[in-house]
Design a protein around this motif. Sequence first.
Motif, PDB file in Angstrom:
ATOM      1  N   GLU A  12     -64.244 -25.045  19.625  1.00 13.07           N
ATOM      2  CA  GLU A  12     -64.683 -25.185  21.018  1.00 13.07           C
ATOM      3  C   GLU A  12     -66.094 -25.748  21.139  1.00 13.07           C
ATOM      4  OE1 GLU A  12     -64.589 -21.655  23.357  1.00 13.07           O
ATOM      5  OE2 GLU A  12     -62.556 -22.052  24.037  1.00 13.07           O
ATOM      6  N   PHE A  13     -66.935 -25.401  20.184  1.00 11.81           N
ATOM      7  CA  PHE A  13     -68.367 -25.574  20.398  1.00 11.81           C
ATOM      8  C   PHE A  13     -68.860 -27.011  20.213  1.00 11.81           C
ATOM      9  CE2 PHE A  13     -72.844 -24.150  19.039  1.00 11.81           C
ATOM     10  CZ  PHE A  13     -73.259 -23.951  20.341  1.00 11.81           C
ATOM     11  N   GLU A  34     -62.471 -32.333  10.263  1.00 13.16           N
ATOM     12  CA  GLU A  34     -61.783 -31.158  10.800  1.00 13.16           C
ATOM     13  C   GLU A  34     -60.476 -30.990  10.024  1.00 13.16           C
ATOM     14  OE1 GLU A  34     -62.142 -28.516  13.133  1.00 13.16           O
ATOM     15  OE2 GLU A  34     -60.180 -28.075  12.271  1.00 13.16           O
ATOM     16  N   ARG A  39     -56.712 -30.821  16.248  1.00 15.18           N
ATOM     17  CA  ARG A  39     -58.113 -30.944  16.671  1.00 15.18           C
ATOM     18  C   ARG A  39     -58.716 -32.263  16.178  1.00 15.18           C
ATOM     19  NH1 ARG A  39     -60.584 -24.755  16.113  1.00 15.18           N
ATOM     20  NH2 ARG A  39     -59.940 -24.162  18.189  1.00 15.18           N
ATOM     21  N   TYR A  55     -64.454 -31.143   5.064  1.00 14.98           N
ATOM     22  CA  TYR A  55     -65.903 -31.318   4.870  1.00 14.98           C
ATOM     23  C   TYR A  55     -66.170 -32.012   3.542  1.00 14.98           C
ATOM     24  CZ  TYR A  55     -70.814 -29.916   4.240  1.00 14.98           C
ATOM     25  OH  TYR A  55     -72.172 -29.905   4.035  1.00 14.98           O
ATOM     26  N   THR A  72     -68.769 -24.884  11.868  1.00 16.98           N
ATOM     27  CA  THR A  72     -67.621 -24.128  11.366  1.00 16.98           C
ATOM     28  C   THR A  72     -67.837 -22.632  11.626  1.00 16.98           C
ATOM     29  OG1 THR A  72     -68.729 -24.164   9.233  1.00 16.98           O
ATOM     30  CG2 THR A  72     -67.007 -25.802   9.570  1.00 16.98           C
ATOM     31  N   ARG A  74     -68.821 -18.771  11.339  1.00 19.01           N
ATOM     32  CA  ARG A  74     -70.197 -18.285  11.113  1.00 19.01           C
ATOM     33  C   ARG A  74     -70.579 -18.097   9.645  1.00 19.01           C
ATOM     34  NH1 ARG A  74     -70.168 -13.811  15.992  1.00 19.01           N
ATOM     35  NH2 ARG A  74     -69.733 -15.351  17.588  1.00 19.01           N
ATOM     36  N   HIS A  77     -71.663 -21.339   7.345  1.00 15.20           N
ATOM     37  CA  HIS A  77     -72.818 -22.224   7.592  1.00 15.20           C
ATOM     38  C   HIS A  77     -73.751 -22.342   6.387  1.00 15.20           C
ATOM     39  CE1 HIS A  77     -72.395 -20.998  12.119  1.00 15.20           C
ATOM     40  NE2 HIS A  77     -71.358 -21.689  11.679  1.00 15.20           N
ATOM     41  N   THR A 123     -79.506 -21.999  20.482  1.00 18.11           N
ATOM     42  CA  THR A 123     -79.479 -22.292  21.918  1.00 18.11           C
ATOM     43  C   THR A 123     -80.499 -21.451  22.692  1.00 18.11           C
ATOM     44  OG1 THR A 123     -77.588 -20.770  22.010  1.00 18.11           O
ATOM     45  CG2 THR A 123     -77.094 -23.113  22.078  1.00 18.11           C
ATOM     46  N   SER A 162     -61.525 -18.580  21.333  1.00 16.09           N
ATOM     47  CA  SER A 162     -62.128 -19.665  20.544  1.00 16.09           C
ATOM     48  C   SER A 162     -61.799 -19.502  19.060  1.00 16.09           C
ATOM     49  CB  SER A 162     -63.643 -19.724  20.754  1.00 16.09           C
ATOM     50  OG  SER A 162     -64.238 -18.499  20.434  1.00 16.09           O
ATOM     51  N   TYR A 182     -75.245 -11.860  13.486  1.00 18.64           N
ATOM     52  CA  TYR A 182     -75.275 -12.878  14.530  1.00 18.64           C
ATOM     53  C   TYR A 182     -76.323 -12.476  15.574  1.00 18.64           C
ATOM     54  CZ  TYR A 182     -73.324 -16.674  17.366  1.00 18.64           C
ATOM     55  OH  TYR A 182     -73.151 -17.859  18.068  1.00 18.64           O
TER      56      TYR A 182
HETATM   57  N1  LIG Z   1     -74.667 -20.276  21.635  1.00 17.64           N
HETATM   58  C1  LIG Z   1     -74.379 -20.656  20.409  1.00 17.64           C
HETATM   59  O1  LIG Z   1     -75.273 -20.942  19.624  1.00 17.64           O
HETATM   60  C2  LIG Z   1     -72.937 -20.737  19.972  1.00 17.64           C
HETATM   61  C3  LIG Z   1     -71.893 -20.751  20.925  1.00 17.64           C
HETATM   62  C4  LIG Z   1     -70.579 -20.919  20.480  1.00 17.64           C
HETATM   63  C5  LIG Z   1     -70.312 -21.015  19.109  1.00 17.64           C
HETATM   64  N2  LIG Z   1     -71.347 -20.956  18.216  1.00 17.64           N
HETATM   65  C6  LIG Z   1     -71.091 -21.057  16.773  1.00 17.64           C
HETATM   66  O2  LIG Z   1     -70.629 -22.355  16.470  1.00 17.64           O
HETATM   67  C7  LIG Z   1     -69.657 -22.308  15.435  1.00 17.64           C
HETATM   68  C8  LIG Z   1     -68.381 -22.992  15.887  1.00 17.64           C
HETATM   69  O3  LIG Z   1     -67.821 -22.271  16.953  1.00 17.64           O
HETATM   70  P1  LIG Z   1     -66.316 -22.526  17.444  1.00 17.64           P
HETATM   71  O4  LIG Z   1     -66.033 -21.527  18.497  1.00 17.64           O
HETATM   72  O5  LIG Z   1     -66.143 -23.959  17.747  1.00 17.64           O
HETATM   73  O6  LIG Z   1     -65.553 -22.127  16.099  1.00 17.64           O
HETATM   74  P2  LIG Z   1     -64.012 -22.347  15.702  1.00 17.64           P
HETATM   75  O7  LIG Z   1     -63.697 -21.297  14.697  1.00 17.64           O
HETATM   76  O8  LIG Z   1     -63.175 -22.450  16.929  1.00 17.64           O
HETATM   77  O9  LIG Z   1     -63.998 -23.777  15.024  1.00 17.64           O
HETATM   78  C9  LIG Z   1     -64.393 -24.013  13.714  1.00 17.64           C
HETATM   79  C10 LIG Z   1     -63.630 -25.236  13.224  1.00 17.64           C
HETATM   80  O10 LIG Z   1     -64.118 -25.592  11.931  1.00 17.64           O
HETATM   81  C11 LIG Z   1     -63.009 -26.112  11.193  1.00 17.64           C
HETATM   82  N3  LIG Z   1     -63.312 -26.060   9.762  1.00 17.64           N
HETATM   83  C12 LIG Z   1     -63.568 -24.956   9.011  1.00 17.64           C
HETATM   84  N4  LIG Z   1     -63.794 -25.289   7.729  1.00 17.64           N
HETATM   85  C13 LIG Z   1     -63.713 -26.633   7.671  1.00 17.64           C
HETATM   86  C14 LIG Z   1     -63.844 -27.569   6.605  1.00 17.64           C
HETATM   87  N5  LIG Z   1     -64.128 -27.186   5.359  1.00 17.64           N
HETATM   88  N6  LIG Z   1     -63.669 -28.899   6.881  1.00 17.64           N
HETATM   89  C15 LIG Z   1     -63.394 -29.305   8.159  1.00 17.64           C
HETATM   90  N7  LIG Z   1     -63.245 -28.448   9.192  1.00 17.64           N
HETATM   91  C16 LIG Z   1     -63.398 -27.138   8.957  1.00 17.64           C
HETATM   92  C17 LIG Z   1     -61.872 -25.179  11.571  1.00 17.64           C
HETATM   93  O11 LIG Z   1     -60.608 -25.743  11.308  1.00 17.64           O
HETATM   94  C18 LIG Z   1     -62.132 -24.989  13.076  1.00 17.64           C
HETATM   95  O12 LIG Z   1     -61.413 -25.894  13.863  1.00 17.64           O
HETATM   96  C19 LIG Z   1     -69.463 -20.826  15.105  1.00 17.64           C
HETATM   97  O13 LIG Z   1     -70.239 -20.468  14.022  1.00 17.64           O
HETATM   98  C20 LIG Z   1     -69.968 -20.123  16.334  1.00 17.64           C
HETATM   99  O14 LIG Z   1     -70.448 -18.841  16.099  1.00 17.64           O
HETATM  100  C21 LIG Z   1     -72.650 -20.847  18.625  1.00 17.64           C
END
Ligand SMILES: NC(=O)c1ccc[n+]([C@@H]2O[C@H](COP(=O)([O-])OP(=O)(O)OC[C@H]3O[C@@H](n4cnc5c(N)ncnc54)[C@H](O)[C@@H]3O)[C@@H](O)[C@H]2O)c1
Length: 417
Positions: A12-13, A34, A39, A55, A72, A74, A77, A123, A162, A182
Amino acid sequence: MKVKIGIVGFGEFSESFLPLFIAHPDVEYVCGAEIYEPRRKHIEEVYGIKMYSSYDEMLEKDTEINSIGIFTQRHQHGPMAIKAMEAGKHVYSAVPMGITEKEVFDIIKLADEKDLIYMMSETCYYFPCAIFCRKMREEGKFGNITYAESQYYHNITEFIGSYNGSGNDAWKKDIGIPPMYYSTHSMSMAFSAMDDYPVEVTAFGYKDIENDGFYGKGMNHWDNEFSNETAILRMSKGAMVRINEFRRVSTIKPSSYITGVYGDRGTYEASGMQHLFMQRSDDDKVSVNDVSSIVDSYNYAQMIKDGGSMEKGILSYSYHRGFSPVHDIDRLPESFIELATGLHKPDTDGHGGSHPFLVDDFVRAVVQHKLPPVNAWTAATYTLPGIYAHESALKGGVTLKLPEIPKIPEKWEKIEI
Ligand SMILES: NC(=O)c1ccc[n+]([C@@H]2O[C@H](COP(=O)([O-])OP(=O)(O)OC[C@H]3O[C@@H](n4cnc5c(N)ncnc54)[C@H](O)[C@@H]3O)[C@@H](O)[C@H]2O)c1
């Protein structure tokens, strides 16, 4: 040098950052990776960028990229950032920086030794309340700061939407991550407002009783039982900070915010959308100023003007989306302004109007080869205390000394913001 970035993870993010990277005048090339095909195809079709199926494939095969954006899950990272930096790439990473002390220190070491930009996409550093409090502190309006409290409240059930979209069940073991792993949202707001860092921490955890499969032994990668954790930190200048990380909570928005910063001259306090700044004068008179119109977003002000008619979840939208008067939008590239105004999808103005500033600061840091505000060293200050806080909670609240984070080497200048 122009930025050529490969973004990993399209849940989503990242989609609310991708159009900003594409539109930035100093970004020359954007590709992505991805694992989950639907997606991957969506991003290919909508944005027309080159997409890899993992990746590792992107890192190995793409010869263009000089930077990596990590979005990806949490706990991935830290290892992904380290891998990117070992390959000589600059890194922009979603929070948290890492979930182990080793990851955090390895990233600092790599940034230092390889002269690379690392930026944590915090953020909340760009949230209006944090900007406002930093400004008050810089102007000396707080006097000596003695205490602050901030928090991130987000009910676990709201993450399911998400987390569960990656095409498999792995999320079920990810979701119950210890809340203090977190805690960078809360820590960054309080610490940056105070211009201080913590030296010791004590914390307690609330053992979850819901039995819905997220918290408890065997329920997640960490055998974590705590849905809520509270930490008290002692700062280097003597002040105290209280941080709450609650994932079993009945509130909705605002989710991450500063409740209060207390100084011997001035106090900031917030409740919902009301923000007060109080000042004690030399002759001991206290003035109370409602600063809500400076801190709340333009969207919220418009919603009030319209008699509360903003479409969809009023608080959620007005809090979450768009700029506030404290934001210096004139410093942003022109191409961002249209992208970051209006309640469209994806929410490029999301998280309190922070996204455009985050992207612009990372790009400027790479181009100018200077440090962004939330660089490897600062990010460590916002990340490590949470790792130790969870450790303290597991030990029933023992007070733990925090390891010293190296000072930023003198060779680094910071970008102007
Ligand atoms: N306010 C903020 O700072 C905030 C808000 C929302 C999300 N986030 C963080 O952002 C990150 C992403 O959030 P999200 O909700 O989109 O997560 P999500 O779990 O929905 O998406 C992660 C994506 O990464 C892909 N992925 C994982 N490993 C991979 C790899 N090796 N190669 C390619 N793709 C890979 C997965 O298939 C998945 O689609 C999370 O860590 C979340 O905590 C931060």
